[in-house]
Design a protein around this motif. Structure first.
Motif, mmCIF file in Angstrom:
data_model
loop_
_atom_site.group_PDB
_atom_site.id
_atom_site.type_symbol
_atom_site.label_atom_id
_atom_site.label_comp_id
_atom_site.label_asym_id
_atom_site.label_seq_id
_atom_site.Cartn_x
_atom_site.Cartn_y
_atom_site.Cartn_z
ATOM 1 N N SER A 99 0.829 -1.194 0.000
ATOM 2 C CA SER A 99 0.000 0.000 0.000
ATOM 3 C C SER A 99 0.867 1.249 0.000
ATOM 4 N N ARG A 100 2.030 1.162 0.664
ATOM 5 C CA ARG A 100 2.938 2.302 0.613
ATOM 6 C C ARG A 100 3.262 2.645 -0.825
ATOM 7 N N ALA A 101 3.613 1.580 -1.547
ATOM 8 C CA ALA A 101 4.060 1.815 -2.911
ATOM 9 C C ALA A 101 2.926 2.406 -3.728
ATOM 10 N N VAL A 105 3.576 7.592 -0.734
ATOM 11 C CA VAL A 105 4.038 8.305 0.450
ATOM 12 C C VAL A 105 3.451 7.652 1.693
ATOM 13 N N LEU A 106 4.242 7.623 2.755
ATOM 14 C CA LEU A 106 3.755 7.088 4.010
ATOM 15 C C LEU A 106 4.025 8.121 5.090
ATOM 16 N N HIS A 107 2.960 8.632 5.661
ATOM 17 C CA HIS A 107 3.081 9.638 6.710
ATOM 18 C C HIS A 107 2.537 9.020 7.980
ATOM 19 N N LYS A 108 3.428 8.281 8.645
ATOM 20 C CA LYS A 108 3.026 7.471 9.777
ATOM 21 C C LYS A 108 3.493 8.099 11.074
ATOM 22 N N TYR A 109 4.654 8.755 11.012
ATOM 23 C CA TYR A 109 5.269 9.327 12.210
ATOM 24 C C TYR A 109 5.210 10.844 12.135
ATOM 25 N N ASP A 110 5.084 11.450 13.300
ATOM 26 C CA ASP A 110 5.011 12.910 13.387
ATOM 27 C C ASP A 110 6.192 13.603 12.708
ATOM 28 N N GLY A 111 5.879 14.565 11.896
ATOM 29 C CA GLY A 111 6.909 15.443 11.351
ATOM 30 C C GLY A 111 7.720 14.861 10.215
ATOM 31 N N ARG A 112 7.487 13.564 9.894
ATOM 32 C CA ARG A 112 8.282 12.918 8.861
ATOM 33 C C ARG A 112 7.380 12.214 7.855
ATOM 34 N N ALA A 113 7.618 12.456 6.596
ATOM 35 C CA ALA A 113 6.890 11.739 5.551
ATOM 36 C C ALA A 113 7.892 10.956 4.720
ATOM 37 N N LEU A 114 7.520 9.707 4.444
ATOM 38 C CA LEU A 114 8.434 8.832 3.716
ATOM 39 C C LEU A 114 7.900 8.604 2.305
ATOM 40 N N LEU A 115 8.732 8.947 1.350
ATOM 41 C CA LEU A 115 8.347 8.838 -0.052
ATOM 42 C C LEU A 115 9.005 7.595 -0.667
ATOM 43 N N LEU A 161 11.463 15.222 4.906
ATOM 44 C CA LEU A 161 11.041 14.327 3.835
ATOM 45 C C LEU A 161 12.080 13.218 3.718
ATOM 46 N N ILE A 162 11.609 11.987 3.786
ATOM 47 C CA ILE A 162 12.508 10.842 3.694
ATOM 48 C C ILE A 162 12.332 10.200 2.323
ATOM 49 N N LEU A 163 13.412 10.087 1.587
ATOM 50 C CA LEU A 163 13.362 9.357 0.316
ATOM 51 C C LEU A 163 13.761 7.922 0.604
ATOM 52 N N LEU A 192 16.075 16.833 4.502
ATOM 53 C CA LEU A 192 15.894 15.756 3.531
ATOM 54 C C LEU A 192 16.697 14.563 4.037
ATOM 55 N N ARG A 193 16.029 13.433 4.123
ATOM 56 C CA ARG A 193 16.731 12.218 4.538
ATOM 57 C C ARG A 193 16.676 11.215 3.391
ATOM 58 N N ILE A 194 17.776 10.510 3.168
ATOM 59 C CA ILE A 194 17.821 9.504 2.102
ATOM 60 C C ILE A 194 18.185 8.165 2.723
ATOM 61 N N PRO A 282 26.366 4.550 13.929
ATOM 62 C CA PRO A 282 25.316 3.527 14.012
ATOM 63 C C PRO A 282 24.001 4.152 14.470
ATOM 64 N N TYR A 283 22.909 3.757 13.835
ATOM 65 C CA TYR A 283 21.604 4.339 14.144
ATOM 66 C C TYR A 283 20.671 3.235 14.647
ATOM 67 N N TYR A 284 20.188 2.411 13.750
ATOM 68 C CA TYR A 284 19.270 1.341 14.147
ATOM 69 C C TYR A 284 19.873 -0.031 13.869
ATOM 70 N N LEU A 285 19.540 -0.971 14.752
ATOM 71 C CA LEU A 285 19.759 -2.388 14.470
ATOM 72 C C LEU A 285 18.361 -2.994 14.445
ATOM 73 N N ARG A 325 12.180 -2.917 16.275
ATOM 74 C CA ARG A 325 11.383 -3.707 15.337
ATOM 75 C C ARG A 325 10.273 -2.808 14.849
ATOM 76 N N GLU A 326 9.934 -2.964 13.581
ATOM 77 C CA GLU A 326 8.833 -2.190 13.023
ATOM 78 C C GLU A 326 7.596 -3.069 12.994
ATOM 79 N N LEU A 327 6.557 -2.581 13.657
ATOM 80 C CA LEU A 327 5.301 -3.330 13.660
ATOM 81 C C LEU A 327 4.246 -2.483 12.977
ATOM 82 N N SER A 332 5.923 4.651 16.053
ATOM 83 C CA SER A 332 7.357 4.869 15.819
ATOM 84 C C SER A 332 8.019 3.504 15.760
ATOM 85 N N LYS A 333 9.294 3.515 15.391
ATOM 86 C CA LYS A 333 10.052 2.281 15.524
ATOM 87 C C LYS A 333 10.027 1.910 17.006
ATOM 88 N N ARG A 334 9.899 0.639 17.288
ATOM 89 C CA ARG A 334 9.722 0.241 18.676
ATOM 90 C C ARG A 334 10.998 -0.358 19.252
HETATM 91 C C1 LIG Z 1 11.266 4.225 9.641
HETATM 92 C C2 LIG Z 1 10.295 5.209 9.182
HETATM 93 C C3 LIG Z 1 10.493 6.581 9.398
HETATM 94 C C4 LIG Z 1 11.692 7.122 10.097
HETATM 95 O O1 LIG Z 1 11.670 6.820 11.433
HETATM 96 P P1 LIG Z 1 12.851 7.321 12.355
HETATM 97 O O2 LIG Z 1 12.616 6.670 13.663
HETATM 98 O O3 LIG Z 1 12.766 8.823 12.391
HETATM 99 O O4 LIG Z 1 14.125 6.887 11.703
HETATM 100 C C5 LIG Z 1 9.523 7.460 8.969
HETATM 101 N N1 LIG Z 1 8.399 7.023 8.362
HETATM 102 C C6 LIG Z 1 8.190 5.720 8.152
HETATM 103 C C7 LIG Z 1 6.945 5.301 7.510
HETATM 104 C C8 LIG Z 1 9.125 4.760 8.543
HETATM 105 O O5 LIG Z 1 8.895 3.466 8.316
#
Ligand SMILES: *Cc1c(COP(=O)(O)O)cnc(C)c1O
Ligand code: SF4
Length: 341
Positions: A99-101, A105-115, A161-163, A192-194, A282-285, A325-327, A332-334
């Protein structure tokens, strides 16, 4: 803060990345041959489980020769275990991705949209959700960006904006330019985040044109790389990271915890230290997305937590990634500890 000219370190000419991409290895026999395992067809499954092998030759050159357990090889070589049906692992773990594709765009988290800027990647990682969506080129091509960008334009709470993808750097630089040009009338977007694996698997992608594009952007820039093992770094990756930093980008790394690849403290510590040596924090594992065909890579949460605690005991705090882990449906990432303990 960073004053070096973006082109100052490009002196030895690098080969055109598209050409190198076209020369990628796309069949298992050639890959085994290239790493000195020509006689080991016994390692291979009857087929690629619908997810073609793809790996740039420069990445293959970083694999140890004659070692069927090489941590880079294991990430890209189709294996028999991919055909095992594992309970709890579904092709639908990615229904979300489909569905993202679709919307781009996926606007799931505050302040950040993922394209979803592109569905393509230079490498096919066997543990990836993409194994069930080996998208063709340009999944969220210009028409879909318009819809996605209209959303970003209309919501002034979006600061970043996250690419993402696939891999956004699989797009031609002029496409990226086209995309970011539309940010000119969105002053609320300041970052801008890539999200990209290309500077690791095909560092030549970070060429003069890409660096010029990035350097000219009047935004804060973050590039989140994806490397899972210290051996993925070499001088060509170091040079690509330097060029990205010269263009003003902050560099972070996200990894996936993978059985046989990086599931021991020594390997993880080496990865974190090697990333930092390349100027990458290092950011996420990530715990694996539970997609069918990837179960043999999974590490259970208890062991994952133990590994990160051992890492924390060994490294400075700033070199320890956050275990997440992303659920579907989460805000947010958990952090794993939140639900495992
Ligand atoms: C992972 C993700 C982000 C970025 O999350 P951060 O915790 O800021 O790295 C933003 N939007 C979506 C939909 C994501 O899956
Ligand atoms: S580069 Fe990233 S998105 Fe592409 S196959 Fe590998 S893990 Fe998946």
């Amino acid at each position: 803060m960073i004053t070096a000219s973006p082109t100052s370190r490009l002196s030895p000419p690098i080969r055109d990345w598209r050409e190198l991409w076209r020369e990628s290895i796309t069949d298992a026999e050639s890959l085994l041959d290239a790493v000195g395992l020509a006689g080991r067809a016994d390692l291979l499954p009857p087929d690629d489980a619908g997810f073609p092998l793809r790996v740039p030759r420069g990445f293959v050159a970083r694999m140890r020769r004659g070692d069927a357990t090489d941590p880079l090889l294991l990430q890209v070589l189709p294996r028999r275990a991919e055909h095992d049906v594992a309970p709890g692992f579904s092709v639908d773990a990615v229904g979300d991705m489909a569905s993202r594709a679709g919307h781009g765009v996926l606007h799931k988290y505050d302040g950040r949209a993922l394209l979803i800027a592109s569905g393509s990647c230079a490498v096919n990682c066997r543990y990836c959700f993409r194994r069930h969506f080996p998208y063709g080129e340009e999944i969220a091509a210009a028409a879909q960006w318009r819809e996605a960008l209209a959303h970003v334009r209309g919501d002034t709470s979006i600061r970043e904006l996250i690419l993402s993808g696939g891999d956004p750097l699989s797009l031609a630089t002029h496409k990226l330019e086209e995309l970011t040009r539309s940010l000119a009338d969105m002053p609320h977007v300041i970052r801008l985040r890539i999200h990209t694996r290309l500077p690791i698997v095909l560092p030549e992608r970070v060429d003069e044109a890409l660096v010029a594009w990035l350097a000219a952007l009047p935004l804060q820039k973050v590039v989140v790389l994806h490397a899972n093992h210290a051996n993925e770094f070499d001088a060509s990756v170091d040079a690509a990271c330097t060029r990205l930093r010269d263009a003003g980008a902050t560099l972070l790394n996200q990894s996936v915890l993978l059985r046989g690849v990086n599931d021991d403290v020594t390997a993880l510590a080496a990865l974190c230290e090697r990333s930092f040596a390349a100027g990458v924090l290092p950011y996420y594992l990530h715990q694996l997305d539970r997609v069918q065909g990837a179960a043999h890579f999974e590490i259970d949460d208890d062991r994952a937590l133990w590994l990160v605690e051992a890492l924390r005991a060994r490294l400075p705090g700033y070199l320890v990634p956050k275990l997440v882990r992303e659920l579907p449906g989460d805000p947010s990432k958990r952090p794993i500890a939140d639900f495992a303990r």
